[in-house]
Design an enzyme around this catalytic site. Structure first.
Site, PDB file in Angstrom:
ATOM      1  N   GLU A 116      20.801 -52.922 183.652  1.00 55.52           N
ATOM      2  CA  GLU A 116      20.767 -54.146 182.869  1.00 55.52           C
ATOM      3  C   GLU A 116      21.599 -55.276 183.455  1.00 55.52           C
ATOM      4  OE1 GLU A 116      18.847 -54.762 180.357  1.00 55.52           O
ATOM      5  OE2 GLU A 116      18.016 -52.739 180.173  1.00 55.52           O
ATOM      6  N   SER A 488      18.275 -18.473 123.502  1.00 54.86           N
ATOM      7  CA  SER A 488      19.397 -17.608 123.127  1.00 54.86           C
ATOM      8  C   SER A 488      20.661 -17.859 123.948  1.00 54.86           C
ATOM      9  CB  SER A 488      18.987 -16.136 123.265  1.00 54.86           C
ATOM     10  OG  SER A 488      17.939 -15.844 122.369  1.00 54.86           O
TER      11      SER A 488
END
Length: 792
Positions: A116, A488
């Site tokens: 780059e 229950s």
């Protein structure tokens, strides 16, 4: 034409120059051409300088403020981790991990600079020779020569569009100069390497390293670094997974550039060119905590708003990774075991298979895209089918033959006269699962759902949370969002209230039939039954709870008053309005969530204190600085909601449930006595529960259909939910020593039963409902009449 008419010299040969001499006019032409070219170059240079000068004068003062760079705060996703550091969720548009420049390995920096901006540390933000070259190329309509430096790219990414115009290039140059005047070189490179987009939703090289190679930056090789360095130019074009050939060409070029710039040696160069790269493949999630991650996301978003997805928050949950997977696997196993007992509903789809075997694999792969695998439940296409043998092909390309017990769950679909809608035949899309022994079984995606949650009763820290069978199938979190009847499993809270009204485990209550008119129930006449349909007469409160006798619970609630019980249950965190003050409350006809149940049972487990469950342990920012941390308060008197002796006596009663009652399998299989809990099955078996604990962990399991319907006449909480709970506890408590509850002051043991001291000598309720008559046993004549009915 005659010779006289020709112009002088026409048609004649001119005398040639002396041997070796150059024509004077060629020299002059070359000099003019060179001079013109130099003039063009100089002119262009002067033009560029003039325009730059004008731009500096006019545009430079109007350039945007560089606060976004000088105070760089990248958009970092929110990441959710388990308590042991496993990543379980990531939320945000950009997948990014910020890494300071000092922690970015030199090989990665060098690879980027090589391709780059090799002169990055020499120029002042603009490579003027490169700009001139690009300008000429643009003037001559040639391809871009890549003149942008790293600083110019940074300027473009932050402040400018991507259109290729001369004006934008001027602004790019000016911004680059301004950036270089305010930031140091290493700071510029740091921002660039963390900000740049690299495909696959990855921003920055640290994120790309994890996504493409499944490793941190520090572990990258030269070849891997070069491959990543090729991405900024065009992430989609040079994606090594989707475009390996093109990406490799660019990678090899970058390796050459690294050698040319002296970043690597010849040996490193040769090794990098020869290295075969291995990419990360999408794998199954190591830790299944999607429901917990989503719950945490909602909590963080409620506090931070949209910033939650950009600030780089790291959220650590209270979940233990190993335990979470135990809970996930236990719940799925329990649901799949139930599913094997259900009627086969038929294949998910039917497809046409090609006659040419060479086209078969591609057609199978194409069809199964619409039927993705569900963890261990693999999708498959049937190639051959008969009542004794089925051959299927899976997405992986593997073909397996299934026989024997592997066909039992789908026998109805393999029958010769099977309904065409459920028949398994060539082209059918089915589900297969591998058994522990390695063989395969054909099954189906479950319709039933489930939930599992466990927490530390001493602090409220959530240890596991599984909100359903599969998050990708349904996002609804049954742990926190499903309001269901507890059946229950709610009875212990009624019994707890009764202890304060003089009842003891030794109180004798009559298990005899009851009938109530509409006034007593709030709706319609009610004649409750026990689950087994039997009435066993007088029995102790202890035995009544262990056997989950409905008549016992109803008589107890009737005695203490439904209004009193409704107020009492709020101590455990239940909402009074969801539990109307009618006798049906004794059978758990109200509404609860699994999380509520876990919190409520924690009160018994910790000796009487109300704790608030919490899922998030701490939150840190992107640099690891602590933002928030949950510090649960100590168990002190201000948090006590029931007396310690109430909690102790209830613990004794619920220990009996796991020893000799409806959950006796718990102590039998776990082989430890410090296990307490209660099964729960609602009317018509719409919901199946088990809630229980050991002093260090409370866990609750629920199963049912989202649109409530019967689970089955023989399906109960003890048969469906208890095995899941046992599977989890067997591993969780493996190295935990047995530790039973210690009797607190104020209780005494009389005849083997713990009770409050004031009720020890006939001071409490000794019996209830003994005057109620049991139905008379059938006479001999009635018995013969019943037998005659069965003979008809």
């Amino acid at each position: 034409m005659s010779d006289a008419e020709r112009p002088a010299g026409a048609g004649r040969s001119s005398p040639g120059p002396a041997p070796g001499a150059q024509p004077a006019h060629w020299g002059r032409w070359i000099l003019k051409t060179l001079g013109g070219s130099v003039g063009v170059v100089v002119g262009l240079a002067l033009t560029v300088l003039l325009m730059v000068g004008i731009a500096l004068t006019v545009a430079y003062p109007n350039l945007p403020d560089l606060g976004g760079l000088t105070d760089y705060r990248p958009k970092l996703p929110m990441r959710i981790y388990s308590a042991d550091g496993q990543l379980i969720g990531e939320f945000g548009e950009e997948r990014r991990s910020f890494v300071p420049i000092d922690e970015i390995p030199k090989v990665m920096q060098d690879a980027v600079l090589a391709i780059e901006d090799a002169r990055f540390y020499q120029h002042g933000g603009v490579d003027y020779f490169g700009v001139l070259r690009a300008g000429l190329a643009n003037f001559m309509e040639a391809r871009s020569q890549g003149a942008s430096t790293i600083t110019m790219q940074l300027a473009r990414n932050f402040y400018l569009s991507t259109e290729k115009t001369f004006t934008r290039k001027i602004y790019e140059i000016l911004l680059a100069l301004k950036i270089e005047s305010q930031l140091g070189k290493r700071q510029i490179l740091e921002i660039y390497m963390n900000q740049i987009y690299l495909g696959q939703r990855a921003y920055g090289f640290a994120s790309a390293s994890e996504i493409y190679f499944g490793k941190p930056l520090k572990d990258l090789t030269v070849a891997e670094a070069a491959m990543l360095a090729g991405l900024p130019k065009a992430p989609s074009a040079y994606n090594p997974i989707s475009n390996p050939r093109r990406a490799t060409v660019r990678q090899q070029y970058i390796i050459e550039r690294m050698l040319d710039n002296g970043f690597i040696t010849q040996a490193q160069h040769d090794q990098a060119r020869a290295e075969k790269l291995r990419y990360r493949t999408p794998a199954s999630v190591a830790l299944h905590a999607e429901y917990a991650a989503e719950a945490a996301r909602q909590l963080i978003y409620a506090h931070y708003g949209d910033e939650a997805y950009t600030r780089g928050l790291n959220v650590t949950l209270t979940l233990n990774g190993q335990e979470q997977n135990l809970a996930y696997r236990a719940l799925r196993k329990g649901i799949l075991d139930y599913e094997r007992r259900q009627v086969y509903r038929g294949p998910e789809d039917y497809i046409d298979l090609p006659a040419n075997p060479q086209d078969l694999d591609a057609r199978v792969a194409e069809a199964l895209v619409d039927h993705p695998d569900n963890d261990e439940l693999k999708s498959a296409v049937v190639l051959e089918a008969s009542p004794k043998r089925v051959v299927v092909a899976m997405q992986s390309g593997e073909s397996v033959a299934i026989t024997g017990d592997g066909l039992r769950p789908v026998a109805s679909g393999l029958a010769e006269k099977a309904n065409p809608k459920v028949q398994i035949r060539r082209g059918a899309v089915v589900r297969v699962v591998r058994n522990p022994k390695g063989d395969w079984t054909i099954t189906q995606l479950p319709e039933v759902e489930g939930a599992f949650v466990s927490l530390d009763p001493r602090t409220g820290a959530v240890r596991t949370l599984v909100g359903g069978f599969d998050y990708s199938k349904a996002k609804f979190n049954h742990v926190t969002q499903a309001w269901r009847q507890p059946g229950s499993s709610f009875k212990p809270f009624i019994y707890s209230a009764a202890l304060e009204k003089g009842f003891t485990p030794a109180t004798v209550v009559n298990d005899a039939p009851l009938f109530f008119d509409a006034g007593a129930t709030g709706s319609q006449p009610w004649e409750p039954k026990n689950y087994d349909g039997q009435f066993d007469g007088p029995m102790s409160l202890r035995r009544g709870l262990a056997k989950s006798k409905n008549m016992i619970s109803i008589r107890v609630l009737q005695s203490i008053g439904a209004g009193y019980a409704q107020k009492w249950i709020t101590r455990f965190g239940f909402e009074a309005e969801r539990h109307p003050a009618y006798l049906t409350m004794a059978l758990g006809a109200g509404s609860v969530t699994p999380m509520q149940m876990a919190t409520a049972y924690a009160v018994f487990a910790n000796g009487g204190y109300r704790i608030n469950p919490f899922l998030i342990q701490k939150v840190t920012d992107s640099r690891g600085r602590l933002i928030n941390e949950t510090r649960p308060p100590a168990l002190e008197d201000s948090r006590r909601v029931i007396d310690a002796r109430n909690a102790f006596v209830m613990t004794s009663l619920l220990q009996e449930v796991t020893r000799s009652g409806t959950a006796a399998r718990a102590q039998a299989l776990l082989k430890r006595s410090d296990i307490y809990g209660k099964t729960g099955t609602t009317n018509d078996s719409l919901d199946a529960w088990f809630a229980g604990w050991q002093q260090e962990v409370v866990a609750v399991v629920w199963m049912g259909y989202d649109n409530p319907r019967k689970l089955g006449d023989r399906e109960t909480g003890g048969g469906l939910s208890l095995p899941i709970w046992i599977d989890y506890m067997a591993q969780t408590l493996k190295n935990v020593p047995v530790r039973e509850a210690v009797a607190p002051p104020g209780v005494t043991n009389v005849g083997g039963e713990w009770m409050y001291e004031e009720y020890a000598h006939n001071g409490g309720v000794s019996s209830l409902g003994l005057d109620d008559r049991m139905p008379a046993p059938p006479s001999e004549e009635e018995r013969r009449g019943i037998l005659d009915l069965f003979r008809r």
